[in-house]
Design an enzyme around this catalytic site. Structure first.
Site, PDB file in Angstrom:
ATOM      1  CG  HIS A 202      -2.083  -1.055   1.219  1.00 14.22           C
ATOM      2  ND1 HIS A 202      -2.591  -1.486   2.289  1.00 14.22           N
ATOM      3  CD2 HIS A 202      -2.253  -2.052   0.209  1.00 14.22           C
ATOM      4  CE1 HIS A 202      -3.256  -2.620   2.013  1.00 14.22           C
ATOM      5  NE2 HIS A 202      -3.021  -2.662   0.741  1.00 14.22           N
TER       6      HIS A 202
ATOM      7  CG  HIS B 124      -8.001  -2.630  -1.570  1.00 15.88           C
ATOM      8  ND1 HIS B 124      -7.280  -1.715  -0.592  1.00 15.88           N
ATOM      9  CD2 HIS B 124      -6.959  -3.699  -1.293  1.00 15.88           C
ATOM     10  CE1 HIS B 124      -6.287  -2.269   0.162  1.00 15.88           C
ATOM     11  NE2 HIS B 124      -6.216  -3.477  -0.328  1.00 15.88           N
TER      12      HIS B 124
ATOM     13  CG  ASP C  17      -3.696  -5.086  -2.733  1.00 13.51           C
ATOM     14  OD1 ASP C  17      -3.134  -4.371  -1.988  1.00 13.51           O
ATOM     15  OD2 ASP C  17      -4.824  -5.820  -2.550  1.00 13.51           O
TER      16      ASP C  17
ATOM     17  CG  HIS D 275      -0.587  -9.427  -2.552  1.00 11.79           C
ATOM     18  ND1 HIS D 275      -0.806  -8.224  -2.940  1.00 11.79           N
ATOM     19  CD2 HIS D 275      -1.442  -9.439  -1.447  1.00 11.79           C
ATOM     20  CE1 HIS D 275      -1.277  -7.384  -2.012  1.00 11.79           C
ATOM     21  NE2 HIS D 275      -1.684  -8.191  -1.299  1.00 11.79           N
TER      22      HIS D 275
ATOM     23  CG  HIS E  37      37.103 -17.320  -7.987  1.00 10.76           C
ATOM     24  ND1 HIS E  37      35.940 -16.752  -8.027  1.00 10.76           N
ATOM     25  CD2 HIS E  37      37.119 -17.368  -6.355  1.00 10.76           C
ATOM     26  CE1 HIS E  37      35.184 -16.244  -7.000  1.00 10.76           C
ATOM     27  NE2 HIS E  37      36.110 -16.550  -5.899  1.00 10.76           N
TER      28      HIS E  37
HETATM   29 ZN   LIG Z   1      -4.106  -4.381  -0.141  1.00 11.92          ZN
END
Ligand SMILES: [Zn+2]
Length: 440
Positions: free
Chosen positions: A82, A239, A243, A266, A345
């Protein structure tokens, strides 16, 4: 493509507020600080020793359960989406989000508190142009849960989102161009919402201690429970858009494209952020290599060797490609499989040792010091290295651009240089080097 150049922005001053963190239920204070160009957005944990910072980049994404968590090493910050959405949508490219907890104070479950803070701090324009990701071909991600995100070419940043709850309850749709004004008016006030059947087990396990009707809307069956009435009839989809903006901010570049999202979460948002970041890396790798100037703009190998005493196998800079004032310059080093260190290496897995990158930074910084001290009879010696970070491996075939900037002269005898190495437009290592001057 838009013809006007857009410039990076940061905050005008520091601004902060204190509130309750959602998952821990503890009081937390958040302060937004201005940051220099090309800094991006970083979180700083003021409550931990040495106040570590975490880059708000998709590479640092840790978990996406219920909220977006980023981390580096053992340090975490939870529920970043948010505050990131507010910064990004309000046009802030560079900022430090300082917190004294592992989670920002939550406000009312929307981005309103962060927008108010950004308004208080003010937004100011900086000297460097913004970096963009232009969607060229259609890209998409899908998840097993039915989320679908498609990114289409567009010369603006647009989001068209369809949200649907369990059994397609509360199906809502909204399409918009994301601008600071539209975000502030249409998106920032939209609060987090949860379905009772999903949060009940978490509440029982005491996993959301700060959660209440103060900072989220709870949906139970057909009933919407919240402290104040819905702020928009379609507050949920708004909302969801909030997000998406916050999670896509992890790309670190402004997206010019149209995101079409169906039942996003998400996990799918961050999948798209990862896909875009990968595509950007691919494009950078394909980009025509930078022209390396000769003559007045920089120093060729001969000139470098007149200044630096280092020779094979320890000369770690091929050329200086540019001087920017007297305190900044960029050197270049082409790393080939013939470098002697690759033999050991590692056999079969050649990676340039980090210490050789520090040596390269020290050599480029020495050239700046040489210019600075040319008039005097003193010479600079490498004394210490701080804030050393190795971010990505350097491999045979890479061209390293070594940036050095003198940031401090501490009295007559000491100087500090901030340096970083770049390969394919990504920082692979960085360090702050200290030098002392001695008489020749
Ligand atoms: Zn949210």
């Amino acid at each position: 493509m838009p013809s006007t150049r857009e410039f990076q922005q940061t905050l005008g001053k520091v601004a902060g507020f204190t509130g309750t963190a959602l998952h821990t239920g503890e009081k937390a204070t958040l302060r937004l600080h201005p940051a220099p160009v090309d800094h991006g957005i970083k979180f700083r944990r003021k409550d931990l020793q040495d106040e570590p910072t975490i880059d708000a980049k998709i590479e640092n994404l840790k978990t996406v359960e219920r909220a977006t968590t980023i981390g580096e090493g053992s340090v975490r910050v939870h529920t970043v989406e948010h505050v990131l959405a507010a910064l990004w949508a309000m046009g802030v490219d560079n900022a430090i989000v300082e917190m004294d907890a592992n989670e920002p104070p939550n406000g009312d479950g929307s981005a309103q508190a962060y927008v108010d803070l950004i308004r208080k701090a003010g937004v100011v324009t900086q000297e460097e142009p913004r970096k963009f990701f232009d969607a060229r071909d259609t890209m998409h991600v899908e998840s097993r849960t039915g989320a679908l995100l498609v990114l289409l070419p567009d010369d603006k940043f647009r989001i068209s989102c369809t949200q649907a709850g369990p059994n397609n309850r509360f199906t809502q749709f909204l399409s918009m161009e994301v601008t600071p004004a539209a975000f502030e008016r249409e998106i920032a006030p939209a609060r987090t919402f949860v379905y009772y059947e999903y949060v009940k087990p978490l509440m029982d396990k005491n996993l959301i201690k700060g959660g209440s009707l103060e900072n989220a809307i709870v949906v139970r069956g057909e009933a919407v429970l919240s402290k104040e009435p819905l702020r928009f009839p379609d507050e949920f989809v708004r909302h969801k858009i909030l997000d998406i903006i916050g999670d896509l901010a992890l790309v670190g570049r402004r997206i010019r494209g149209h995101v079409v999202a169906v039942k996003p979460g998400h996990a799918s948002n961050s999948d798209l952020a990862r896909l875009v970041t990968r595509e950007q890396a691919r494009r950078s790798a394909l980009a025509v290599s930078r022209p390396i100037p000769t003559g007045d703009g920089g120093l060729d190998t001969d000139q470098v060797m007149q200044i630096l005493p280092h020779r094979f196998p320890f000369l770690m800079v091929d050329r200086i490609i540019s001087f920017d004032t007297d305190t900044k310059c960029v050197g270049v080093k082409t790393v080939t499989i013939n470098e002697p260190f690759f033999q050991g290496h590692f056999p079969g897995h050649p990676v340039m040792p980090g210490v050789m990158q520090i040596e390269a930074m020290a050599q480029v910084a020495s050239i700046l010091l040489f210019k600075l001290a040319k008039a005097s009879s003193r010479i600079g010696y490498f004394m210490s290295a701080d804030e050393v970070k190795f971010r990505k491996p350097v491999l045979p075939g890479d061209t390293i651009f070594i940036h050095a900037e003198l940031i401090k002269s501490l009295g007559e005898r000491l100087a500090k240089a901030k340096c970083h190495c770049v390969v394919n437009d990504a920082i692979v290592s960085e360090a702050e080097l200290m030098f002392t001057f001695l008489d020749k």
